[in-house]
Design an enzyme around this catalytic site. Structure first.
Site, PDB file in Angstrom:
ATOM      1  N   LEU A 134      40.476 -55.220   2.050  1.00  0.00           N
ATOM      2  CA  LEU A 134      39.719 -54.100   1.478  1.00  0.00           C
ATOM      3  C   LEU A 134      39.042 -53.268   2.561  1.00  0.00           C
ATOM      4  CD1 LEU A 134      36.397 -54.562   1.424  1.00  0.00           C
ATOM      5  CD2 LEU A 134      36.974 -56.170  -0.357  1.00  0.00           C
ATOM      6  N   HIS A 135      38.783 -52.029   2.238  1.00  0.00           N
ATOM      7  CA  HIS A 135      38.182 -51.074   3.173  1.00  0.00           C
ATOM      8  C   HIS A 135      37.555 -49.951   2.365  1.00  0.00           C
ATOM      9  CE1 HIS A 135      42.461 -50.336   2.498  1.00  0.00           C
ATOM     10  NE2 HIS A 135      42.158 -49.050   2.468  1.00  0.00           N
ATOM     11  N   ALA A 136      36.422 -49.465   2.830  1.00  0.00           N
ATOM     12  CA  ALA A 136      35.734 -48.371   2.147  1.00  0.00           C
ATOM     13  C   ALA A 136      36.187 -47.037   2.732  1.00  0.00           C
ATOM     14  CB  ALA A 136      34.220 -48.514   2.318  1.00  0.00           C
TER      15      ALA A 136
END
Ligand code: ZN
Length: 181
Positions: free
Chosen positions: A123-125
């Site tokens: 995951l990554h923002a």
């Protein structure tokens, strides 16, 4: 009906001039390559880092990526949650300074393809600067050279903005290092 810009669908795109095959996961391997400017890695914290997206049509699009290969938001440790959000704050400050956008989209695609993402298991923002009209920001670009230069120019502007923030060091080579708060 108006067309809706969908920044969440813009994922990290491999550079056409860097024909590397990532053996496991691009977000795990990029920081280990220690080739930060070439990889558009802007800032490094202890548990997460800031990466400029490669997508040619919006060179200001950045991502805050935990080092841990985790796909479920619920599985992030507390210190990682905190640092990811602190790095989002720093990224917004750097973009205010370097790019002066009219607004931002900030958020996650969770669950991979169903949510519009392509790298769902790490995951990554996303931090996406927006301009009124957006189309004025970057003309449609053709040609690999022009695209790479546009992203590199944006990288340099954002890097300089990160480097002037408090609590960071800027090594001669490599990403800005964010000291623990
Ligand atoms: Zn990974």
């Amino acid at each position: 009906m108006d067309q809706i810009f969908a920044p969440w669908r813009i994922e990290w795109v491999e550079r056409p001039d860097k024909n590397e095959e990532f053996e496991t996961c691009v977000f795990c391997e990029l920081p280990e390559q220690n080739d930060d400017r070439e990889n558009y890695l802007l800032a490094r914290g202890e548990t997460a880092y800031v990466l400029l997206n490669n997508y040619p049509y919006n060179p200001g699009h950045a991502m805050v990526v935990p080092h841990a290969h985790i796909g479920r938001y619920q599985d992030l440790e507390r210190d990682v949650l905190l640092e990811v959000n602190q790095l989002i704050q720093r990224t917004l400050d750097a973009m205010d300074e370097a790019l002066a956008p009219d607004g931002y989209n900030v958020g996650y695609n969770l669950g991979g393809a169903a949510a519009g993402g392509s790298i769902g298991d790490h995951l990554h923002a996303h931090v996406v600067p927006r301009w009124t009209g957006d189309t004025n920001f970057m003309p449609t670009l053709t040609g690999t050279k022009v695209i790479v230069e546009a992203v590199t120019d944006t990288y340099d502007r954002l890097y300089d903005a990160f480097a002037t923030q408090q609590g960071v060091t800027a090594p001669a080579e490599g990403a800005v290092v964010v000291e623990p708060e």
